[in-house]
Design a protein around this motif. Structure first.
Motif, PDB file in Angstrom:
ATOM      1  N   THR B 151     -32.352  73.510  40.371  1.00 50.23           N
ATOM      2  CA  THR B 151     -31.596  74.724  39.995  1.00 50.23           C
ATOM      3  C   THR B 151     -30.682  74.443  38.860  1.00 50.23           C
ATOM      4  OG1 THR B 151     -31.684  75.105  42.224  1.00 50.23           O
ATOM      5  CG2 THR B 151     -30.856  76.912  41.165  1.00 50.23           C
ATOM      6  N   LEU B 152     -30.125  73.516  38.813  1.00 46.09           N
ATOM      7  CA  LEU B 152     -29.105  72.998  37.780  1.00 46.09           C
ATOM      8  C   LEU B 152     -29.821  73.093  36.508  1.00 46.09           C
ATOM      9  CD1 LEU B 152     -26.175  72.120  37.130  1.00 46.09           C
ATOM     10  CD2 LEU B 152     -27.177  69.752  37.521  1.00 46.09           C
ATOM     11  N   GLU B 153     -30.944  72.478  36.236  1.00 45.81           N
ATOM     12  CA  GLU B 153     -32.085  72.329  35.215  1.00 45.81           C
ATOM     13  C   GLU B 153     -31.995  73.508  34.640  1.00 45.81           C
ATOM     14  OE1 GLU B 153     -31.749  68.437  34.695  1.00 45.81           O
ATOM     15  OE2 GLU B 153     -32.735  69.831  33.466  1.00 45.81           O
ATOM     16  N   ARG B 154     -32.392  74.806  35.736  1.00 47.52           N
ATOM     17  CA  ARG B 154     -32.874  76.167  35.067  1.00 47.52           C
ATOM     18  C   ARG B 154     -31.549  76.734  34.787  1.00 47.52           C
ATOM     19  NH1 ARG B 154     -36.110  78.857  39.492  1.00 47.52           N
ATOM     20  NH2 ARG B 154     -35.636  77.408  41.147  1.00 47.52           N
ATOM     21  N   PHE B 187      -8.969  84.439  37.154  1.00 45.13           N
ATOM     22  CA  PHE B 187      -9.759  83.888  38.250  1.00 45.13           C
ATOM     23  C   PHE B 187     -11.227  83.782  37.758  1.00 45.13           C
ATOM     24  CE2 PHE B 187      -6.416  84.292  41.032  1.00 45.13           C
ATOM     25  CZ  PHE B 187      -5.793  85.544  40.716  1.00 45.13           C
ATOM     26  N   LEU B 188     -11.577  84.603  37.255  1.00 47.32           N
ATOM     27  CA  LEU B 188     -13.229  84.719  36.347  1.00 47.32           C
ATOM     28  C   LEU B 188     -13.226  83.431  35.366  1.00 47.32           C
ATOM     29  CD1 LEU B 188     -15.792  85.573  36.606  1.00 47.32           C
ATOM     30  CD2 LEU B 188     -15.077  87.515  34.718  1.00 47.32           C
ATOM     31  N   GLN B 189     -12.055  83.373  34.698  1.00 40.51           N
ATOM     32  CA  GLN B 189     -11.967  82.374  33.510  1.00 40.51           C
ATOM     33  C   GLN B 189     -12.319  80.962  34.041  1.00 40.51           C
ATOM     34  OE1 GLN B 189      -9.391  82.377  30.486  1.00 40.51           O
ATOM     35  NE2 GLN B 189      -9.221  84.519  30.213  1.00 40.51           N
ATOM     36  N   VAL B 190     -11.527  80.698  35.268  1.00 39.29           N
ATOM     37  CA  VAL B 190     -11.381  79.513  35.736  1.00 39.29           C
ATOM     38  C   VAL B 190     -12.883  79.197  36.266  1.00 39.29           C
ATOM     39  CG1 VAL B 190     -10.597  78.047  37.503  1.00 39.29           C
ATOM     40  CG2 VAL B 190      -8.957  79.324  36.325  1.00 39.29           C
ATOM     41  N   ARG B 191     -13.275  79.934  37.015  1.00 44.74           N
ATOM     42  CA  ARG B 191     -14.699  79.819  37.513  1.00 44.74           C
ATOM     43  C   ARG B 191     -15.806  79.572  36.553  1.00 44.74           C
ATOM     44  NH1 ARG B 191     -15.063  79.220  43.248  1.00 44.74           N
ATOM     45  NH2 ARG B 191     -16.811  78.276  42.393  1.00 44.74           N
ATOM     46  N   ILE B 192     -15.886  80.270  35.451  1.00 49.53           N
ATOM     47  CA  ILE B 192     -16.833  80.099  34.508  1.00 49.53           C
ATOM     48  C   ILE B 192     -16.564  78.787  33.926  1.00 49.53           C
ATOM     49  CG2 ILE B 192     -17.509  80.584  32.268  1.00 49.53           C
ATOM     50  CD1 ILE B 192     -16.977  83.745  32.915  1.00 49.53           C
ATOM     51  N   LEU B 193     -15.280  78.122  33.810  1.00 47.12           N
ATOM     52  CA  LEU B 193     -15.234  76.870  33.274  1.00 47.12           C
ATOM     53  C   LEU B 193     -15.573  75.848  34.031  1.00 47.12           C
ATOM     54  CD1 LEU B 193     -11.479  77.277  31.847  1.00 47.12           C
ATOM     55  CD2 LEU B 193     -13.530  76.844  30.666  1.00 47.12           C
ATOM     56  N   ARG B 194     -15.474  76.253  35.369  1.00 44.20           N
ATOM     57  CA  ARG B 194     -16.003  75.295  36.457  1.00 44.20           C
ATOM     58  C   ARG B 194     -17.552  74.885  36.263  1.00 44.20           C
ATOM     59  NH1 ARG B 194     -13.890  75.443  42.356  1.00 44.20           N
ATOM     60  NH2 ARG B 194     -15.954  74.553  43.203  1.00 44.20           N
ATOM     61  N   LEU B 199     -22.407  72.432  34.547  1.00 44.67           N
ATOM     62  CA  LEU B 199     -23.683  72.422  33.641  1.00 44.67           C
ATOM     63  C   LEU B 199     -23.946  71.557  32.265  1.00 44.67           C
ATOM     64  CD1 LEU B 199     -24.333  76.387  33.391  1.00 44.67           C
ATOM     65  CD2 LEU B 199     -25.505  74.771  34.592  1.00 44.67           C
ATOM     66  N   GLY B 200     -22.603  71.251  32.024  1.00 41.54           N
ATOM     67  CA  GLY B 200     -22.432  70.344  30.743  1.00 41.54           C
ATOM     68  C   GLY B 200     -22.602  68.663  31.129  1.00 41.54           C
ATOM     69  N   ARG B 201     -22.291  68.430  32.419  1.00 41.54           N
ATOM     70  CA  ARG B 201     -22.354  67.171  32.834  1.00 41.54           C
ATOM     71  C   ARG B 201     -23.571  66.449  32.477  1.00 41.54           C
ATOM     72  NH1 ARG B 201     -20.547  66.883  38.615  1.00 41.54           N
ATOM     73  NH2 ARG B 201     -18.634  67.671  37.969  1.00 41.54           N
ATOM     74  N   ASN B 202     -23.419  65.288  31.752  1.00 35.89           N
ATOM     75  CA  ASN B 202     -24.557  64.400  31.389  1.00 35.89           C
ATOM     76  C   ASN B 202     -25.679  65.329  30.651  1.00 35.89           C
ATOM     77  OD1 ASN B 202     -23.455  62.190  32.743  1.00 35.89           O
ATOM     78  ND2 ASN B 202     -24.310  62.832  34.582  1.00 35.89           N
ATOM     79  N   ASN B 203     -25.449  66.089  29.787  1.00 34.45           N
ATOM     80  CA  ASN B 203     -26.479  66.876  29.096  1.00 34.45           C
ATOM     81  C   ASN B 203     -25.666  67.321  27.800  1.00 34.45           C
ATOM     82  OD1 ASN B 203     -27.545  69.137  28.030  1.00 34.45           O
ATOM     83  ND2 ASN B 203     -28.895  69.054  30.008  1.00 34.45           N
ATOM     84  N   GLU B 204     -26.246  66.402  26.759  1.00 35.68           N
ATOM     85  CA  GLU B 204     -25.678  66.694  25.278  1.00 35.68           C
ATOM     86  C   GLU B 204     -25.800  68.138  24.719  1.00 35.68           C
ATOM     87  OE1 GLU B 204     -24.459  62.783  24.044  1.00 35.68           O
ATOM     88  OE2 GLU B 204     -24.329  64.947  23.258  1.00 35.68           O
ATOM     89  N   ASP B 241     -15.035  66.084  31.451  1.00 34.83           N
ATOM     90  CA  ASP B 241     -16.205  65.730  32.360  1.00 34.83           C
ATOM     91  C   ASP B 241     -17.504  65.732  31.796  1.00 34.83           C
ATOM     92  OD1 ASP B 241     -16.736  66.475  35.895  1.00 34.83           O
ATOM     93  OD2 ASP B 241     -16.496  64.601  34.777  1.00 34.83           O
ATOM     94  N   ILE B 242     -17.596  66.670  30.681  1.00 37.01           N
ATOM     95  CA  ILE B 242     -18.817  66.992  29.885  1.00 37.01           C
ATOM     96  C   ILE B 242     -18.727  65.846  28.549  1.00 37.01           C
ATOM     97  CG2 ILE B 242     -18.914  69.161  30.478  1.00 37.01           C
ATOM     98  CD1 ILE B 242     -18.343  69.792  27.721  1.00 37.01           C
ATOM     99  N   LYS B 243     -19.823  65.808  28.066  1.00 36.68           N
ATOM    100  CA  LYS B 243     -20.150  64.925  26.774  1.00 36.68           C
ATOM    101  C   LYS B 243     -19.386  65.485  25.540  1.00 36.68           C
ATOM    102  CE  LYS B 243     -24.047  62.297  28.280  1.00 36.68           C
ATOM    103  NZ  LYS B 243     -23.329  60.841  28.692  1.00 36.68           N
ATOM    104  N   SER B 244     -18.272  65.668  25.632  1.00 37.64           N
ATOM    105  CA  SER B 244     -17.409  66.294  24.608  1.00 37.64           C
ATOM    106  C   SER B 244     -17.285  65.369  23.276  1.00 37.64           C
ATOM    107  CB  SER B 244     -16.254  67.000  24.844  1.00 37.64           C
ATOM    108  OG  SER B 244     -15.387  65.997  25.812  1.00 37.64           O
ATOM    109  N   GLU B 245     -16.950  66.226  22.242  1.00 39.12           N
ATOM    110  CA  GLU B 245     -16.578  65.138  21.032  1.00 39.12           C
ATOM    111  C   GLU B 245     -15.352  64.756  21.296  1.00 39.12           C
ATOM    112  OE1 GLU B 245     -17.660  67.950  17.611  1.00 39.12           O
ATOM    113  OE2 GLU B 245     -15.412  68.920  18.001  1.00 39.12           O
TER     114      GLU B 245
END
Lengths: 156, 735
Positions: B151-154, B187-194, B199-204, B241-245
């Motif tokens: 599901t994560l991939e999708r 509240f919504l902002q924080v959830r979206i960031l999470r 989604l961005g973890r380990n994915n360039e 946590d993500i592959k940030s620059e």
């Protein structure tokens, strides 16, 4: 997600308890005892965050009431403080300058407001106005309920 | 039947009750009234009665008789009754009641299938305008992605949509509905960031898509109020946590640095928690804030102190060891008791890794022992003793310092034990008086013996400590010249001591004086240098059970010169006894051929009897074979024969990934006729990059000599997800 929310006075008397996961009755009593002793033992100007077992406990004191919220480890503590504050604002709006006595004498209303705001350990509705509107319409339904006019409808 | 009062009246009555007894009376009366009312047919006051019952329940009194009433009220057509009915159900029916089974007839489908059902719906809900719905959708997607990687991939495709929504929230003007102190729907902002984080973890690709947004949020969010800081905090966590620059990462660490300087304690706490997470990867960035972190050690708040301690220990390095140690030692002397043992062990580890000199190392350990001796772990004593023996040039200095410490305070058991041991070993250096490293002090033999006797007689000394003191006194008999008689009398007095352990030693030393005086000098000679990392070194730690097999061999057995023979699971005693049938000549010969086993403390007092002994030869371990290597986790196995059918297997696990592994457990299965006994593992936490290992011993008994196989199941939690794997070992290395 949030695990439970407790409200208690400075003497440790419980005013409201909301559990978001099923827990046996004995366990609940134990948790309440532990929470009250942990939170009440804190110095006045300490950090609002505690570690307890595998949960984070966020507590805040509003006048004579302690609001104690337990969240899981990956949740945002600062946001939990905001959740508590939002609930207090909702209560304030509903009761008009809410104080502890309001919550004692109208505890079921406090629960109803909480249930409109939080559900299943997560925030249900982020808008203050919408939550307030929901509570007001529920109250109106309840009033209609008890009016004799409605009863006549039933029998008529 | 008294008339029932309205809810508010009852609450007032209960609150005005002056004693517990009065309150109970009021409540009993009310409950009786409520019960009577429930039994009656439908009347208008049912909701009030249930509300009263709920209040009584909140005070802690039993309210189970209201449960069926709740169910009935939920079915009522009246809205007020339904409302209170549901509230009652939620509060009263949380046990394993049948009623709750009625109400919550759970759907028994697997979560996976449910996920399939909801995924497309969730996707479409992202285009909703209503924030409540949007929030729910984001939460749902987050849960789905966390449970199912497919599901994560999708859902990665939704990243642009999420970015759009976030941008809208951040840039939009004031919206009265969702505004909190200038931030639009935090509240919504924080959830979206999470969700973006997951989604961005380990994915360039996904990480690239959100880079701009994150930079924008990080710079534009107002950080004067808590709510702004909550959003910033979540942003920082996501960036890290993500592959940030790298520019973005630097920005994030800087935000954390700003948090550290914030006046609000909560913010400082949060900053340290986050820095803890990245101290492994962005070590240098965190080092820059070392000063602030060390200052937080002096904060009043216990939570902040704890975080500061953990972070400080992680920041210790070879360059800053001296200054950091000064701060840490200062902290140790004033820290709250619950943090003392953690601080002490942290200091020991740091000292061991980065000690600039031996003398500094010994000084540090002594300092810790004097300030927090009661809270250090048991293996500190043997470790320290080993350290002291190894630094032969500092023997004089060490024994002087320890003697002085002993004179001032004999309550810290670890310190006293080490001091006794040193005085026993190096008493002659103490008596000689001169020492290069410290000012000389005149110590007479009587002074030394007085000190040891004080320890022996003090009620503060534990049995183990007294054992140490007695042995030290005995050793001094060869190192001093004048007061040997005094020692003889001490030893004979303790021959009738109530403590069996002490009595036994005293009797044996007595025998040593009387019958074996010719061997006394050899027996009590100086200990040879203990080899570090000799096999069996970790025995004290990995076996939880006390070393109960200490078989004292009576000195009366003239053949074996070894007065004490502690056995442990590792060494095969029979071999040793067979080899040492002839009386040992000078002990030094025996000492040099045999690697000495360091003192293994155990919970019995006899564990430290080894100090009199030359050495034992533990059975050699087979070389460790790697049996499992996956996902950065390596498991090696080594074994040694215990007896004809017994085998002791040691499993060692290490973690070479960049993230810590927790809840690491091993389970083993063997063929039917083999008996398996797993000892307690050394721990369940594997820090990243192999910083520490977990060992577990398994004892196998194969009486039928079947072909030995073992299936091992590895389970652990890494980066929030649980991993399980099985490996089969078909052949055991045997010697």
């Amino acid at each position: 997600m949030m695990r439970f929310l407790l409200l208690f006075s400075r003497q440790g008397k419980l005013r409201l308890q909301k559990w978001f996961t099923p827990i046996p009755e004995r366990e609940k009593k134990k948790i309440i005892r532990e929470m009250t002793s942990l939170v009440l033992a804190r110095q006045p100007r300490s950090c609002n965050f505690l570690h307890w077992k595998d949960l984070k406990i966020i507590y805040k004191r509003y006048a004579s009431l302690y609001f104690c919220l337990a969240i899981e480890n990956q949740e945002n503590e600062l946001l939990a403080l905001e959740v508590i504050h939002r609930y207090v604002e909702l209560l304030d709006k509903y009761f008009g300058n809410v104080c502890e006595l309001d919550i004692i004498f109208n505890f079921e209303k406090a629960y109803f407001i909480l249930d409109e705001f939080l559900m299943g350990g997560e925030i249900q509705e982020t808008s203050k106005q919408i939550v307030n509107r929901c509570i007001e319409s529920s109250d109106m339904l309840q009033e209609d309920d008890s009016s004799e006019w409605y009863e006549v409808e039933l029998f008529g | 039947m008294s008339p029932s009062v309205p809810l508010q009246e009852m609450i007032r009555a209960i609150r005005s009750a002056r004693t517990q007894c009065e309150e109970r009376g009021v409540i009993q009366r009310e409950c009786a009234a409520i019960r009577a009312q429930f039994r009656q047919a439908d009347n208008g006051g049912r909701s009030h009665n249930l509300a009263k019952l709920l209040y009584v329940h909140m005070l802690g009194y039993p309210a189970h008789f209201g449960q069926m009433e709740c169910v009935r009220m939920i079915a009522s057509p009246r809205y007020s009754e339904k409302r209170v009915g549901y509230l009652g159900a939620m509060m009263l029916l949380d046990e394993k009641q049948d009623a709750s089974l009625l109400i919550t007839n759970s759907i028994k489908k697997k979560v996976h299938d449910l996920g399939e059902l909801f995924a497309p719906a969730a996707r479409s809900l992202l285009s909703e305008k209503n924030h409540g719905v949007l929030h729910g959708a984001v939460v749902l997607i987050t849960e789905l992605c966390e449970r199912n990687p497919e599901t994560l991939e999708r859902f990665r495709k939704t990243v642009p949509d999420l970015v759009q929504i976030m941008k809208g929230l951040v840039i939009s003007g004031y919206s009265p509905e969702h505004d909190v102190a200038g931030i639009s729907d935090p509240f919504l902002q924080v959830r979206i960031l999470r969700l973006l984080r997951i989604l961005g973890r380990n994915n360039e690709a996904a990480s690239d898509a959100m880079n701009d947004l994150l930079a924008q949020v990080a710079t534009n969010t107002d950080s004067t109020k808590t709510v702004g800081n909550a959003v910033l905090y979540e942003t920082v966590l996501t960036v890290l946590d993500i592959k940030s620059e790298s520019g973005l990462r630097v920005l994030a660490v800087n935000i954390l640095g700003r948090f550290l300087l914030n006046n609000d304690r909560n913010i400082r706490y949060i900053a340290m928690t986050s820095l803890q997470r990245i101290v492994g990867t962005d070590h240098n960035a965190v080092q820059r804030h070392r000063g602030t972190i060390v200052d937080c050690l002096k904060d009043q708040d216990a939570s902040v102190k704890r975080r500061a301690l953990e972070l400080s220990l992680a920041l210790v390095s070879a360059t800053n060891i001296r200054s950091m140690m000064k701060e840490l030692l200062l902290f140790l002397s004033s820290c709250p008791p619950e943090l003392k043992s953690q601080a002490a062990s942290g200091i020991f580890n740091a000292a061991e890794r980065y000690a600039p000199s031996q003398r500094w190392h010994i000084d540090t350990i002594l300092h810790v022992l004097t300030t927090a001796g009661g809270d250090v772990r048991d293996e500190t004593v043997p470790n320290l003793i080993q350290l002291i023996t190894n630094t032969s040039e500092l023997h004089c200095y060490t024994v002087h310092k320890l003697y002085r410490a002993l004179l001032t305070d004999i309550s810290q058991q670890s310190l006293v034990q080490v001091a006794c041991w040193c005085i026993g070993e190096y008493g002659d250096l103490l008596l000689r008086g001169e020492c290069q490293e410290t000012e000389p002090v005149q110590v007479t033999e009587d002074d030394v013996l007085d000190a040891l006797e004080t320890v022996l007689q003090s009620h503060m000394s534990s049995p183990a400590t007294r054992g140490f003191a007695l042995t030290a006194t005995m050793k001094l008999s060869t190192r001093i010249t004048d007061n040997v008689d005094r020692i003889r009398s001490i030893v004979s007095i303790y021959g009738s001591c109530i403590d069996v352990e002490l009595q036994q030693r005293a009797v044996e030393y007595n025998a040593l004086f009387k019958k074996y005086d010719h061997m006394r000098a050899a027996v009590l000679e100086r200990m040879p240098v203990i080899e570090k990392n000799s096999p069996g070194h970790t025995n004290g730690e990995s076996t939880k059970e006390a070393v109960k097999e200490i078989q004292p061999a009576k000195v009366k057995q003239a053949e074996t010169l070894l007065p004490q023979q502690p056995t442990n699971q590792v060494c095969d005693l029979l071999d040793l006894l067979g080899g040492s049938e002839e009386p040992l000549q000078p002990n030094s010969a025996a000492g040099s051929t045999v690697p000495v086993l360091p003192i293994s403390t155990s919970s019995t007092a006899g564990g430290d009897l080894l100090d009199l002994l030359g050495g034992l030869e533990p059975a050699p371990l087979t070389p460790a074979v790697t049996v499992y290597e996956k996902g950065g986790v390596t498991l090696t196995l080594s074994s040694e024969k215990q007896s004809d059918s017994g085998l002791m297997v040691t499993l060692t696990a290490s973690n070479s990934t960049d993230s810590d592994i927790s809840s690491f457990t091993l389970q083993a299965a063997v063929p039917k006729s083999v008996q398996l006994h797993m000892k307690a593992p050394s721990g369940d936490f594997l820090p990243a990059r192999g910083a520490a290992k977990v060992t577990q011993m398994v004892v196998l008994n194969n009486p039928n000599k079947v072909n030995l196989k073992m299936r091992i199941r590895v389970s652990y939690t890494s980066q929030g997800s649980a991993v399980q794997d099985t490996v089969q070992v078909d052949s055991f290395p045997e010697h």
